[in-house]
Write a protein that holds these residues in place. Structure first.
Motif, mmCIF file in Angstrom:
data_model
loop_
_atom_site.group_PDB
_atom_site.id
_atom_site.type_symbol
_atom_site.label_atom_id
_atom_site.label_comp_id
_atom_site.label_asym_id
_atom_site.label_seq_id
_atom_site.Cartn_x
_atom_site.Cartn_y
_atom_site.Cartn_z
ATOM 1 N N LYS A 172 -5.358 2.665 -2.787
ATOM 2 C CA LYS A 172 -6.572 3.176 -2.133
ATOM 3 C C LYS A 172 -7.697 2.149 -2.113
ATOM 4 N N SER A 173 -7.668 1.208 -3.063
ATOM 5 C CA SER A 173 -8.738 0.222 -3.154
ATOM 6 C C SER A 173 -8.162 -1.118 -3.582
ATOM 7 N N ASP A 197 -7.086 -0.485 -7.357
ATOM 8 C CA ASP A 197 -5.643 -0.232 -7.434
ATOM 9 C C ASP A 197 -4.813 -1.491 -7.207
ATOM 10 N N ILE A 201 -6.184 -0.784 4.105
ATOM 11 C CA ILE A 201 -6.798 -0.238 2.894
ATOM 12 C C ILE A 201 -8.243 0.113 3.211
ATOM 13 N N SER A 202 -8.652 1.306 2.845
ATOM 14 C CA SER A 202 -9.982 1.782 3.251
ATOM 15 C C SER A 202 -11.133 1.250 2.402
ATOM 16 N N ASP A 203 -10.838 0.640 1.265
ATOM 17 C CA ASP A 203 -11.899 0.145 0.373
ATOM 18 C C ASP A 203 -11.473 -1.213 -0.187
ATOM 19 N N PHE A 238 -5.206 3.315 9.577
ATOM 20 C CA PHE A 238 -5.435 4.588 8.887
ATOM 21 C C PHE A 238 -6.595 5.324 9.558
ATOM 22 N N GLN A 256 0.812 3.574 -3.291
ATOM 23 C CA GLN A 256 -0.296 4.494 -3.009
ATOM 24 C C GLN A 256 -1.658 3.824 -3.284
ATOM 25 N N VAL A 312 0.832 -1.208 0.000
ATOM 26 C CA VAL A 312 0.000 0.000 0.000
ATOM 27 C C VAL A 312 0.862 1.252 0.000
#
Length: 201
Positions: A31-32, A103, A48-50, A80, A29, A25
């Motif tokens: 994000k998903s 991602d 990871i937020s998604d 996070f 970078q 991550v």
């Protein structure tokens, strides 16, 4: 069984992959992510937020029915700030689903994820995979992917001197058909626990 206890037992059996996912991550970078064949490995959601998980195993489907408990556990363990989103699809990842491109595509001991689900990976996105079933080998031979790194046993990402991987002790071509038939990665001169590929299109 309490699902948190179930997860902790599972984590103890496979090892804590949190640092593996976190280092990927941070490096790219992310994000998903999409995790086909995830079983109950919810560790990507710690970093990871998604994340969307896909699995057809009955035990996994039962696990993800306890979403309130899962959300509470992730909230306590995520590294996070801010909200997060977790989706679960109880089905065969080889089917077609309405999934926004991500991602990161995660493949861990679940077959040819990098081939069957690459349609969901963004251009420039990362495939994280091992070669237990030959998934890394197929990605290495796939023009849609560029081999960009390996993850060493300390979960550190290495991007230099990659030419030594996917090479046999006695020089010969990779038999892709054999890999597909046996679902087993070949024995190479040098190997890694995990490989990283960038999607080129």
């Amino acid at each position: 069984m309490n699902i948190i206890k179930e997860f902790k037992m599972y984590q103890a059996s496979i090892g804590d992959r949190t640092n593996l996912y976190k280092n990927v991550v941070d490096a790219f970078q992310i994000k998903s992510a999409l995790y086909p064949g995830s079983h109950i490995d919810i560790m990507p959601s710690f970093v990871i937020s998604d994340v969307t998980y896909i699995d057809s195993f009955k035990g996994t489907i039962a696990f993800f029915k306890e979403m309130n408990s899962i959300y509470g556990f992730i909230e306590k363990n995520k590294v996070f700030d801010g909200d997060f989103k977790l989706n679960f699809i109880g089905g065969d990842y080889r089917e077609r689903f309405e999934i926004e491109k991500v991602d990161l595509l995660i493949s861990q001991f679940a077959g040819f994820i990098g081939q069957e689900t690459k349609r969901y990976l963004k251009k420039g996105g990362i495939l994280l995979c091992n070669d237990s079933h030959g998934d890394a080998t197929l990605a290495y031979c796939d023009e849609d992917y560029e081999f960009v790194g390996v993850v060493n046993p300390s979960n550190e990402i290495e991007t230099q001197n990659l030419n030594s991987y996917f090479q046999f002790a006695r020089k010969r071509p990779i038999d892709i058909q054999k890999v597909k038939e046996t679902m087993k990665g070949p024995k190479y001169k040098e190997s890694a626990e995990n490989y990283l590929f960038k999607k080129m299109c």
